[in-house]
Design a protein around this motif. Structure first.
Motif, mmCIF file in Angstrom:
data_model
loop_
_atom_site.group_PDB
_atom_site.id
_atom_site.type_symbol
_atom_site.label_atom_id
_atom_site.label_comp_id
_atom_site.label_asym_id
_atom_site.label_seq_id
_atom_site.Cartn_x
_atom_site.Cartn_y
_atom_site.Cartn_z
ATOM 1 N N VAL A 26 0.866 -1.177 0.000
ATOM 2 C CA VAL A 26 0.000 0.000 0.000
ATOM 3 C C VAL A 26 0.903 1.228 0.000
ATOM 4 C CG1 VAL A 26 -1.678 1.352 1.324
ATOM 5 C CG2 VAL A 26 -1.893 -1.140 1.219
ATOM 6 N N VAL A 27 0.577 2.187 -0.851
ATOM 7 C CA VAL A 27 1.299 3.456 -0.844
ATOM 8 C C VAL A 27 0.266 4.566 -0.657
ATOM 9 C CG1 VAL A 27 1.297 3.702 -3.362
ATOM 10 C CG2 VAL A 27 2.996 4.919 -2.007
ATOM 11 N N GLU A 28 0.600 5.517 0.211
ATOM 12 C CA GLU A 28 -0.276 6.659 0.425
ATOM 13 C C GLU A 28 0.452 7.920 0.003
ATOM 14 O OE1 GLU A 28 -2.949 8.951 3.806
ATOM 15 O OE2 GLU A 28 -1.592 7.366 4.449
ATOM 16 N N PHE A 29 -0.131 8.629 -0.968
ATOM 17 C CA PHE A 29 0.402 9.917 -1.398
ATOM 18 C C PHE A 29 -0.412 11.001 -0.700
ATOM 19 C CE2 PHE A 29 1.416 7.052 -4.924
ATOM 20 C CZ PHE A 29 2.774 7.292 -5.052
ATOM 21 N N LYS A 30 0.247 11.758 0.156
ATOM 22 C CA LYS A 30 -0.435 12.783 0.934
ATOM 23 C C LYS A 30 -0.413 14.116 0.196
ATOM 24 C CE LYS A 30 0.676 10.431 5.213
ATOM 25 N NZ LYS A 30 1.211 10.544 6.567
ATOM 26 N N THR A 31 -1.380 14.971 0.509
ATOM 27 C CA THR A 31 -1.509 16.255 -0.181
ATOM 28 C C THR A 31 -0.364 17.205 0.128
ATOM 29 O OG1 THR A 31 -2.924 17.087 1.587
ATOM 30 C CG2 THR A 31 -4.025 16.136 -0.325
ATOM 31 N N ASP A 32 0.377 16.957 1.208
ATOM 32 C CA ASP A 32 1.498 17.829 1.561
ATOM 33 C C ASP A 32 2.808 17.426 0.871
ATOM 34 O OD1 ASP A 32 2.178 15.524 2.951
ATOM 35 O OD2 ASP A 32 2.261 16.487 4.922
ATOM 36 N N GLY A 33 2.728 16.501 -0.115
ATOM 37 C CA GLY A 33 3.917 16.094 -0.852
ATOM 38 C C GLY A 33 4.711 14.989 -0.187
ATOM 39 N N LYS A 34 4.152 14.369 0.842
ATOM 40 C CA LYS A 34 4.820 13.242 1.501
ATOM 41 C C LYS A 34 4.128 11.950 1.102
ATOM 42 C CE LYS A 34 6.347 16.023 5.369
ATOM 43 N NZ LYS A 34 6.267 16.291 6.797
ATOM 44 N N PHE A 35 4.855 10.831 1.216
ATOM 45 C CA PHE A 35 4.260 9.526 0.946
ATOM 46 C C PHE A 35 4.720 8.532 2.006
ATOM 47 C CE2 PHE A 35 8.341 9.016 -1.137
ATOM 48 C CZ PHE A 35 8.682 7.701 -0.853
ATOM 49 N N GLU A 76 9.194 6.099 4.200
ATOM 50 C CA GLU A 76 8.565 7.394 3.998
ATOM 51 C C GLU A 76 9.466 8.299 3.174
ATOM 52 O OE1 GLU A 76 7.240 9.144 7.649
ATOM 53 O OE2 GLU A 76 6.449 7.239 8.394
ATOM 54 N N GLY A 77 8.864 9.327 2.622
ATOM 55 C CA GLY A 77 9.631 10.296 1.864
ATOM 56 C C GLY A 77 8.727 11.359 1.273
ATOM 57 N N THR A 78 9.217 12.009 0.234
ATOM 58 C CA THR A 78 8.448 13.047 -0.451
ATOM 59 C C THR A 78 8.240 12.646 -1.907
ATOM 60 O OG1 THR A 78 10.463 14.279 -0.996
ATOM 61 C CG2 THR A 78 9.313 14.888 1.045
ATOM 62 N N TRP A 79 7.194 13.191 -2.506
ATOM 63 C CA TRP A 79 6.894 12.881 -3.898
ATOM 64 C C TRP A 79 6.581 14.154 -4.669
ATOM 65 C CZ3 TRP A 79 2.258 14.078 -6.242
ATOM 66 C CH2 TRP A 79 1.204 14.440 -5.397
ATOM 67 N N THR A 80 6.849 14.081 -5.977
ATOM 68 C CA THR A 80 6.438 15.125 -6.910
ATOM 69 C C THR A 80 5.972 14.444 -8.190
ATOM 70 O OG1 THR A 80 8.689 15.382 -7.781
ATOM 71 C CG2 THR A 80 8.009 16.901 -6.029
ATOM 72 N N LYS A 81 5.069 15.087 -8.887
ATOM 73 C CA LYS A 81 4.596 14.573 -10.170
ATOM 74 C C LYS A 81 4.709 15.707 -11.171
ATOM 75 C CE LYS A 81 0.628 12.374 -12.375
ATOM 76 N NZ LYS A 81 0.355 13.408 -13.365
ATOM 77 N N ASP A 82 5.459 15.455 -12.233
ATOM 78 C CA ASP A 82 5.649 16.428 -13.296
ATOM 79 C C ASP A 82 5.233 15.761 -14.598
ATOM 80 O OD1 ASP A 82 6.362 18.601 -14.835
ATOM 81 O OD2 ASP A 82 8.514 18.208 -14.726
ATOM 82 N N GLY A 83 4.045 16.106 -15.094
ATOM 83 C CA GLY A 83 3.526 15.432 -16.282
ATOM 84 C C GLY A 83 3.255 13.978 -15.945
ATOM 85 N N SER A 84 3.866 13.075 -16.694
ATOM 86 C CA SER A 84 3.673 11.652 -16.430
ATOM 87 C C SER A 84 4.826 11.052 -15.627
ATOM 88 C CB SER A 84 3.501 10.889 -17.749
ATOM 89 O OG SER A 84 4.691 10.977 -18.504
ATOM 90 N N THR A 85 5.706 11.878 -15.076
ATOM 91 C CA THR A 85 6.827 11.384 -14.278
ATOM 92 C C THR A 85 6.542 11.581 -12.796
ATOM 93 O OG1 THR A 85 8.401 11.893 -16.042
ATOM 94 C CG2 THR A 85 9.305 11.559 -13.835
#
Length: 143
Positions: A62-71, A89-98
């Motif tokens: 299970v992966v949870e992507f949080k609205t504050d940019g953390k996962f 845990e860590g941080t995420w960003t989405k740029d286009g399809s990446t």
């Protein structure tokens, strides 16, 4: 990365008998939320082959992507006759399809978001090994 390699070998071992046709959802999804791994597979000769995700009797990832940019990644492995749960845990960003996931250990993972709807997230991991390009697929359902 070890887990991804094991996943790839497992899928190849089980065979490429299952092919998938994509279905379109009319709603555009957002990546934020909790997603549970439901299917895994590979792209072989331009054809996607998917199978239901199983985890030796343990819970599926299970992966949870949080609205504050953390996962938060939660997964289990079956060792010594029991399921052992792990969390990263860590941080995420989405740029286009990446999609880029940066772990607390400073490891970084970039994957292609091949499909994103209100209920489905399909990630494509492409890497080269020994001069061969390999594409692994993970399909998640929103929970």
């Amino acid at each position: 990365m070890k887990k991804l390699s094991i996943l790839f070998v497992s899928v190849l071992t089980l065979g490429l008998a299952v092919t998938s046709c994509s279905s379109d959802d009319d709603d555009n999804g957002t990546i934020e939320g909790k997603w549970q791994l439901s299917e895994v597979g590979v792209v072989f000769n331009g054809t996607e082959a998917l199978e239901p995700a199983t985890n030796d009797g343990c819970d599926n990832d299970v992966v949870e992507f949080k609205t504050d940019g953390k996962f938060v990644d939660s997964y289990s492995e079956f060792t010594d006759n029991k399921c052992t749960a792990y969390t990263q845990e860590g941080t995420w960003t989405k740029d286009g399809s990446t999609l880029t996931k940066k772990y607390a250990s400073d490891d970084e993972e970039k994957v292609e978001v091949a499909e994103l709807t209100g209920s489905k997230l399909k990630l494509k991991f492409t890497y080269s090994e020994g001069g061969v390009t390999i594409s692994a697929i993970q399909v998640y359902k929103k929970i």
